[in-house]
Write an enzyme that holds these catalytic residues in place. Sequence first.
Site, PDB file in Angstrom:
ATOM      1  N   GLY A  12       0.644  -1.286  -0.050  1.00 21.20           N
ATOM      2  CA  GLY A  12       0.024  -0.096   0.137  1.00 21.20           C
ATOM      3  C   GLY A  12       0.776   1.282   0.073  1.00 21.20           C
ATOM      4  O   GLY A  12       0.219   2.310   0.457  1.00 21.20           O
ATOM      5  N   SER A  13       1.818   1.184  -0.477  1.00 23.11           N
ATOM      6  CA  SER A  13       2.851   2.378  -0.566  1.00 23.11           C
ATOM      7  C   SER A  13       2.267   3.656  -1.635  1.00 23.11           C
ATOM      8  O   SER A  13       2.285   4.635  -1.142  1.00 23.11           O
ATOM      9  CB  SER A  13       4.212   2.174  -0.813  1.00 23.11           C
ATOM     10  OG  SER A  13       4.518   1.742  -2.158  1.00 23.11           O
ATOM     11  N   ASN A  14       1.576   3.203  -2.520  1.00 21.62           N
ATOM     12  CA  ASN A  14       1.042   3.888  -3.392  1.00 21.62           C
ATOM     13  C   ASN A  14      -0.235   4.241  -2.986  1.00 21.62           C
ATOM     14  O   ASN A  14      -0.517   5.680  -3.125  1.00 21.62           O
ATOM     15  CB  ASN A  14       0.610   3.134  -4.749  1.00 21.62           C
ATOM     16  CG  ASN A  14       1.755   3.187  -5.752  1.00 21.62           C
ATOM     17  OD1 ASN A  14       2.281   4.270  -6.290  1.00 21.62           O
ATOM     18  ND2 ASN A  14       2.493   2.152  -5.660  1.00 21.62           N
ATOM     19  N   LYS A  65     -16.638 -14.519 -10.156  1.00 23.15           N
ATOM     20  CA  LYS A  65     -15.965 -13.130 -10.123  1.00 23.15           C
ATOM     21  C   LYS A  65     -17.216 -12.008 -10.002  1.00 23.15           C
ATOM     22  O   LYS A  65     -17.202 -11.108  -9.232  1.00 23.15           O
ATOM     23  CB  LYS A  65     -15.183 -12.975 -11.267  1.00 23.15           C
ATOM     24  CG  LYS A  65     -14.403 -11.639 -10.993  1.00 23.15           C
ATOM     25  CD  LYS A  65     -13.818 -11.675 -12.398  1.00 23.15           C
ATOM     26  CE  LYS A  65     -12.542 -10.726 -12.469  1.00 23.15           C
ATOM     27  NZ  LYS A  65     -11.352 -11.413 -11.594  1.00 23.15           N
ATOM     28  N   MET A  90      -3.908  -7.224  -7.279  1.00 20.47           N
ATOM     29  CA  MET A  90      -3.456  -8.157  -8.096  1.00 20.47           C
ATOM     30  C   MET A  90      -4.530  -9.090  -8.537  1.00 20.47           C
ATOM     31  O   MET A  90      -4.212 -10.142  -8.693  1.00 20.47           O
ATOM     32  CB  MET A  90      -2.333  -8.878  -7.493  1.00 20.47           C
ATOM     33  CG  MET A  90      -0.964  -8.048  -6.862  1.00 20.47           C
ATOM     34  SD  MET A  90      -0.268  -7.005  -8.124  1.00 20.47           S
ATOM     35  CE  MET A  90       0.818  -8.096  -8.914  1.00 20.47           C
ATOM     36  N   ARG A  91      -5.585  -8.538  -9.099  1.00 22.27           N
ATOM     37  CA  ARG A  91      -6.585  -9.207  -9.664  1.00 22.27           C
ATOM     38  C   ARG A  91      -7.168  -8.449 -11.018  1.00 22.27           C
ATOM     39  O   ARG A  91      -7.323  -7.514 -11.194  1.00 22.27           O
ATOM     40  CB  ARG A  91      -7.792  -9.554  -8.808  1.00 22.27           C
ATOM     41  CG  ARG A  91      -7.483 -10.205  -7.431  1.00 22.27           C
ATOM     42  CD  ARG A  91      -8.777 -10.708  -6.671  1.00 22.27           C
ATOM     43  NE  ARG A  91      -9.511 -11.412  -7.425  1.00 22.27           N
ATOM     44  CZ  ARG A  91      -9.518 -12.910  -7.352  1.00 22.27           C
ATOM     45  NH1 ARG A  91      -8.471 -13.453  -6.863  1.00 22.27           N
ATOM     46  NH2 ARG A  91     -10.217 -13.456  -8.064  1.00 22.27           N
ATOM     47  N   LEU A  92      -7.669  -9.255 -11.978  1.00 21.45           N
ATOM     48  CA  LEU A  92      -8.161  -8.955 -13.064  1.00 21.45           C
ATOM     49  C   LEU A  92      -9.676  -8.035 -12.540  1.00 21.45           C
ATOM     50  O   LEU A  92     -10.525  -8.843 -12.111  1.00 21.45           O
ATOM     51  CB  LEU A  92      -8.455  -9.915 -14.145  1.00 21.45           C
ATOM     52  CG  LEU A  92      -7.260  -9.839 -15.350  1.00 21.45           C
ATOM     53  CD1 LEU A  92      -7.653 -10.977 -16.183  1.00 21.45           C
ATOM     54  CD2 LEU A  92      -6.964  -8.477 -16.008  1.00 21.45           C
ATOM     55  N   ASN A 107      -5.039   2.494 -13.545  1.00 25.12           N
ATOM     56  CA  ASN A 107      -4.076   1.466 -12.699  1.00 25.12           C
ATOM     57  C   ASN A 107      -2.531   2.212 -13.008  1.00 25.12           C
ATOM     58  O   ASN A 107      -2.133   2.858 -13.803  1.00 25.12           O
ATOM     59  CB  ASN A 107      -4.314   0.226 -13.405  1.00 25.12           C
ATOM     60  CG  ASN A 107      -3.130  -1.040 -13.113  1.00 25.12           C
ATOM     61  OD1 ASN A 107      -3.034  -1.113 -11.681  1.00 25.12           O
ATOM     62  ND2 ASN A 107      -2.459  -1.583 -13.794  1.00 25.12           N
ATOM     63  N   HIS A 109       1.389   0.527 -13.149  1.00 22.66           N
ATOM     64  CA  HIS A 109       2.048  -0.656 -13.470  1.00 22.66           C
ATOM     65  C   HIS A 109       3.701  -0.380 -13.665  1.00 22.66           C
ATOM     66  O   HIS A 109       4.028   0.494 -14.255  1.00 22.66           O
ATOM     67  CB  HIS A 109       1.786  -1.424 -14.537  1.00 22.66           C
ATOM     68  CG  HIS A 109       2.415  -2.622 -15.087  1.00 22.66           C
ATOM     69  ND1 HIS A 109       1.842  -3.856 -14.375  1.00 22.66           N
ATOM     70  CD2 HIS A 109       3.212  -2.959 -15.734  1.00 22.66           C
ATOM     71  CE1 HIS A 109       2.667  -4.892 -14.801  1.00 22.66           C
ATOM     72  NE2 HIS A 109       3.570  -4.428 -15.607  1.00 22.66           N
TER      73      HIS A 109
HETATM   74  C1  GAR Z   1       3.462  -1.398  -7.422  1.00 19.97           C
HETATM   75  O1  GAR Z   1       4.737  -1.576  -7.742  1.00 19.97           O
HETATM   76  C2  GAR Z   1       2.475  -1.502  -8.455  1.00 19.97           C
HETATM   77  O2  GAR Z   1       2.830  -0.714  -9.554  1.00 19.97           O
HETATM   78  C3  GAR Z   1       2.421  -3.115  -8.652  1.00 19.97           C
HETATM   79  O3  GAR Z   1       2.374  -3.592  -7.611  1.00 19.97           O
HETATM   80  C4  GAR Z   1       3.213  -2.646  -6.518  1.00 19.97           C
HETATM   81  C5  GAR Z   1       2.158  -2.425  -5.287  1.00 19.97           C
HETATM   82  O4  GAR Z   1       2.963  -1.515  -4.364  1.00 19.97           O
HETATM   83  N1  GAR Z   1       1.280  -3.443  -9.831  1.00 19.97           N
HETATM   84  C6  GAR Z   1       0.980  -4.262 -10.414  1.00 19.97           C
HETATM   85  O5  GAR Z   1       2.014  -5.084 -10.642  1.00 19.97           O
HETATM   86  C7  GAR Z   1      -0.165  -4.419 -11.303  1.00 19.97           C
HETATM   87  N2  GAR Z   1       0.125  -5.379 -12.522  1.00 19.97           N
HETATM   88  P1  GAR Z   1       2.281  -0.855  -3.255  1.00 19.97           P
HETATM   89  O6  GAR Z   1       1.277  -1.973  -2.501  1.00 19.97           O
HETATM   90  O7  GAR Z   1       3.527  -0.579  -1.969  1.00 19.97           O
HETATM   91  O8  GAR Z   1       1.622   0.306  -3.824  1.00 19.97           O
END
Ligand code: GAR
Length: 186
Positions: A12-14, A65, A90-92, A107, A109
């Site tokens: 969850g850093s984002n 789903k 991490m789910r579609l 999103n 990536h």
């Molecule tokens: C991030 O690097 C994000 O870009 C990636 O998961 C990480 C989550 O980090 N997302 C994907 O790979 C999507 N396909 P966070 O939980 O610290 O925000």
Amino acid sequence: GPRFAVFASGSGSNFQAIYDAVRTGRLIGEPVLVVTNKQDAYVVKRAEAVGVETLVLKPTSYSTKDAYEQEILKKLQELQVEWLVLAGYMRLVGNILLDAFPNRIVNIHPSLLPAFPGKDAIGQALKHGVKVTGVTVHLVDAGMDTGPILSQYAVEVVAEDREKTEERIHAVEHELYVKTLQQLWS
Ligand code: GAR
């Protein structure tokens, strides 16, 4: 600014970066909910620490789903959520949410899409030996890390130092996501 929900499955850093940007006035919007499919994800602790409501649902507890996403949608409608912000979810995303939020799902990536979609994009890039990778923010469609690109930022791969490259990518993510959402919503 819009009312939004953050979807996350991990640290969850984002989420934290986006929340902090709202708190300090760099992003205008209201983070009203964190949705996660992982009960023990650290993002739950982060949300609780700042008083953002959490919805923790186990996808395997639902027969389909659609049923899983209907449950999420109910809560999103209750809270009058307008945008979905995926941050390490991490789910579609399926049809129920795509249809309810047309062009309102974003999103992030950790690669320069369309290179290295899916899981462990940073690991994929390092394994491939690319010299430059980066970060992409895009609108979500039914595909895996596809959908119209909103912004990208390149990050040089530091040879023989995986940790430095990862750190740099995460730092870029936190800046780029806030900046892109700010532009999208203004
Ligand atoms: C991030 O690097 C994000 O870009 C990636 O998961 C990480 C989550 O980090 N997302 C994907 O790979 C999507 N396909 P966070 O939980 O610290 O925000």
